[in-house]
Design a protein around this motif. Structure first.
Motif, PDB file in Angstrom:
ATOM      1  N   GLN A   3       0.825  -1.202   0.000  1.00  0.00           N
ATOM      2  CA  GLN A   3       0.000   0.000   0.000  1.00  0.00           C
ATOM      3  C   GLN A   3       0.858   1.251   0.000  1.00  0.00           C
ATOM      4  O   GLN A   3       0.569   2.219  -0.710  1.00  0.00           O
ATOM      5  CB  GLN A   3      -0.931  -0.010   1.211  1.00  0.00           C
ATOM      6  N   ALA A   4       1.931   1.245   0.786  1.00  0.00           N
ATOM      7  CA  ALA A   4       2.817   2.402   0.862  1.00  0.00           C
ATOM      8  C   ALA A   4       3.519   2.660  -0.466  1.00  0.00           C
ATOM      9  O   ALA A   4       3.823   3.814  -0.803  1.00  0.00           O
ATOM     10  CB  ALA A   4       3.849   2.200   1.967  1.00  0.00           C
ATOM     11  N   ALA A   5       3.762   1.585  -1.227  1.00  0.00           N
ATOM     12  CA  ALA A   5       4.465   1.719  -2.508  1.00  0.00           C
ATOM     13  C   ALA A   5       3.515   1.848  -3.689  1.00  0.00           C
ATOM     14  O   ALA A   5       3.957   1.917  -4.836  1.00  0.00           O
ATOM     15  CB  ALA A   5       5.379   0.514  -2.713  1.00  0.00           C
ATOM     16  N   GLY A   6       2.202   1.877  -3.406  1.00  0.00           N
ATOM     17  CA  GLY A   6       1.240   1.943  -4.496  1.00  0.00           C
ATOM     18  C   GLY A   6       1.187   0.676  -5.310  1.00  0.00           C
ATOM     19  O   GLY A   6       0.858   0.692  -6.500  1.00  0.00           O
ATOM     20  N   GLY A   7       1.496  -0.456  -4.655  1.00  0.00           N
ATOM     21  CA  GLY A   7       1.536  -1.726  -5.373  1.00  0.00           C
ATOM     22  C   GLY A   7       0.513  -2.720  -4.873  1.00  0.00           C
ATOM     23  O   GLY A   7      -0.556  -2.356  -4.389  1.00  0.00           O
ATOM     24  N   ILE A   8       0.861  -3.990  -4.962  1.00  0.00           N
ATOM     25  CA  ILE A   8      -0.053  -5.062  -4.609  1.00  0.00           C
ATOM     26  C   ILE A   8       0.704  -6.139  -3.846  1.00  0.00           C
ATOM     27  O   ILE A   8       1.881  -6.404  -4.109  1.00  0.00           O
ATOM     28  CB  ILE A   8      -0.704  -5.661  -5.885  1.00  0.00           C
ATOM     29  N   ALA A   9       0.038  -6.748  -2.861  1.00  0.00           N
ATOM     30  CA  ALA A   9       0.619  -7.861  -2.107  1.00  0.00           C
ATOM     31  C   ALA A   9       0.028  -9.163  -2.622  1.00  0.00           C
ATOM     32  O   ALA A   9      -1.184  -9.271  -2.811  1.00  0.00           O
ATOM     33  CB  ALA A   9       0.351  -7.706  -0.615  1.00  0.00           C
ATOM     34  N   VAL A  10       0.874 -10.145  -2.855  1.00  0.00           N
ATOM     35  CA  VAL A  10       0.440 -11.425  -3.421  1.00  0.00           C
ATOM     36  C   VAL A  10       0.985 -12.564  -2.571  1.00  0.00           C
ATOM     37  O   VAL A  10       2.187 -12.623  -2.286  1.00  0.00           O
ATOM     38  CB  VAL A  10       0.936 -11.594  -4.872  1.00  0.00           C
ATOM     39  N   ASN A  11       0.098 -13.461  -2.160  1.00  0.00           N
ATOM     40  CA  ASN A  11       0.515 -14.658  -1.426  1.00  0.00           C
ATOM     41  C   ASN A  11       0.497 -15.855  -2.360  1.00  0.00           C
ATOM     42  O   ASN A  11      -0.510 -16.141  -3.010  1.00  0.00           O
ATOM     43  CB  ASN A  11      -0.422 -14.926  -0.242  1.00  0.00           C
ATOM     44  N   LEU A  12       1.621 -16.553  -2.434  1.00  0.00           N
ATOM     45  CA  LEU A  12       1.705 -17.772  -3.237  1.00  0.00           C
ATOM     46  C   LEU A  12       1.419 -18.971  -2.346  1.00  0.00           C
ATOM     47  O   LEU A  12       2.177 -19.263  -1.416  1.00  0.00           O
ATOM     48  CB  LEU A  12       3.100 -17.913  -3.856  1.00  0.00           C
ATOM     49  N   THR A  13       0.320 -19.654  -2.611  1.00  0.00           N
ATOM     50  CA  THR A  13      -0.027 -20.856  -1.860  1.00  0.00           C
ATOM     51  C   THR A  13       0.764 -22.031  -2.435  1.00  0.00           C
ATOM     52  O   THR A  13       0.562 -22.415  -3.589  1.00  0.00           O
ATOM     53  CB  THR A  13      -1.538 -21.145  -1.963  1.00  0.00           C
ATOM     54  N   VAL A  14       1.664 -22.580  -1.643  1.00  0.00           N
ATOM     55  CA  VAL A  14       2.555 -23.641  -2.113  1.00  0.00           C
ATOM     56  C   VAL A  14       1.811 -24.968  -2.028  1.00  0.00           C
ATOM     57  O   VAL A  14       2.010 -25.771  -1.113  1.00  0.00           O
ATOM     58  CB  VAL A  14       3.854 -23.670  -1.284  1.00  0.00           C
ATOM     59  N   ASP A  15       0.948 -25.199  -2.999  1.00  0.00           N
ATOM     60  CA  ASP A  15       0.093 -26.385  -2.984  1.00  0.00           C
ATOM     61  C   ASP A  15       0.726 -27.592  -3.648  1.00  0.00           C
ATOM     62  O   ASP A  15       0.130 -28.670  -3.670  1.00  0.00           O
ATOM     63  CB  ASP A  15      -1.255 -26.079  -3.644  1.00  0.00           C
ATOM     64  N   ASN A  16       1.939 -27.432  -4.194  1.00  0.00           N
ATOM     65  CA  ASN A  16       2.608 -28.582  -4.812  1.00  0.00           C
ATOM     66  C   ASN A  16       3.627 -29.213  -3.883  1.00  0.00           C
ATOM     67  O   ASN A  16       4.447 -30.029  -4.304  1.00  0.00           O
ATOM     68  CB  ASN A  16       3.277 -28.153  -6.126  1.00  0.00           C
ATOM     69  N   ASP A  17       3.563 -28.855  -2.628  1.00  0.00           N
ATOM     70  CA  ASP A  17       4.438 -29.435  -1.617  1.00  0.00           C
ATOM     71  C   ASP A  17       3.718 -30.579  -0.907  1.00  0.00           C
ATOM     72  O   ASP A  17       2.496 -30.700  -0.987  1.00  0.00           O
ATOM     73  CB  ASP A  17       4.832 -28.361  -0.599  1.00  0.00           C
TER      74      ASP A  17
END
Length: 251
Positions: A93-107
């Motif tokens: 938010q501070a950088a005017g961007g987006i946060a993305v969580n990668l769900t590691v479902d192939n583990d």
């Protein structure tokens, strides 16, 4: 760069360790973005810059928007790991961007039970509560969603274990959302939906992507085109890691 070997988790109640600092995170985000915007490292006949922009356009819809990316397996995680979601959202938010969580479902699954805190005569302990459908050595993306009765059964067991502390927590929100999501396409999606329900209660909203659905073709092609180089780089990194941590043996 952080020297992880010199870091030590705080031992006292309420103590925290935050590195880099918030100010340093913002600076590093800008520096990293600027460096990658001119990355010419060749990969599968193209540059890293090309693949970076193509991947970001596919996953985020914008090849240039700042992104703060984190990830973890779709399992219960302790607060120290979960705190990354809060930091990632605020930094993005501070950088005017987006946060993305990668769900590691192939583990593969590492645990098949929930470690639930207990209190008896002012002594704190842990009880392992079996989670339905979980079995060791299975891949997360193979999990089937839990039925409402299964969700109710594990919720009841956790409630019995935690007693009054259950209703004072956000676990009712989690298990209600888990039961409501029983029509999800698989167990991973069901778990993610339930976790996000809790996060919304905490004011956290970040994008979710599953690792199994991300295109790794360029990296795979690069490995196939020059397998000897890939093997040499991998073995050198592994040897350095083992030497630094004085790991012996063949496994």
């Amino acid at each position: 760069m952080l020297d992880y070997d010199r870091l030590k988790a705080p031992q006292g109640d309420g103590e925290v360790l935050v590195l880099p600092t918030a100010r340093e995170c913002a600076r590093l985000l800008k520096e990293n973005s600027a460096t990658l915007r001119v990355a010419e490292t060749p990969i599968a006949g193209r540059t890293l810059l090309y693949w970076r922009r193509a991947t970001r356009a596919t996953l985020l819809g914008d090849p240039d928007r700042p992104a703060v990316v984190l990830g973890h397996q779709p399992e219960f995680i302790h607060p120290g790991v979960w705190a990354k979601h809060v930091v990632a959202q605020r930094l993005a938010q501070a950088a005017g961007g987006i946060a993305v969580n990668l769900t590691v479902d192939n583990d593969t699954l590492r645990a098949t039970t929930l470690r639930v805190p207990t209190v008896h005569e002012e002594r704190v302990g842990l009880k392992n509560v079996p989670f339905p459908n979980l079995s060791a050595r299975r891949v997360y993306e193979e999990l089937a969603p839990l039925s409402p009765p299964q969700c109710a059964a594990i919720s009841a067991e956790v409630r019995r274990t935690m007693e009054d502390r259950f209703d004072a927590s956000l676990l009712p929100v989690f298990f209600d959302a888990l039961a409501d999501a029983h029509t999800a396409r698989d167990g991973v999606s069901q778990l993610v939906i339930a976790r996000r329900a809790v996060e919304r209660e905490l004011g956290i909203e970040i994008e979710e992507r599953r690792v199994s659905e991300i295109d790794w073709t360029p990296l795979f092609i690069e490995m196939l085109q020059d397998p000897a180089r890939f093997v040499a780089c991998y073995n050198a990194a592994l040897a350095a890691y083992r030497a630094k941590r004085r790991i012996r043996g063949t496994e």
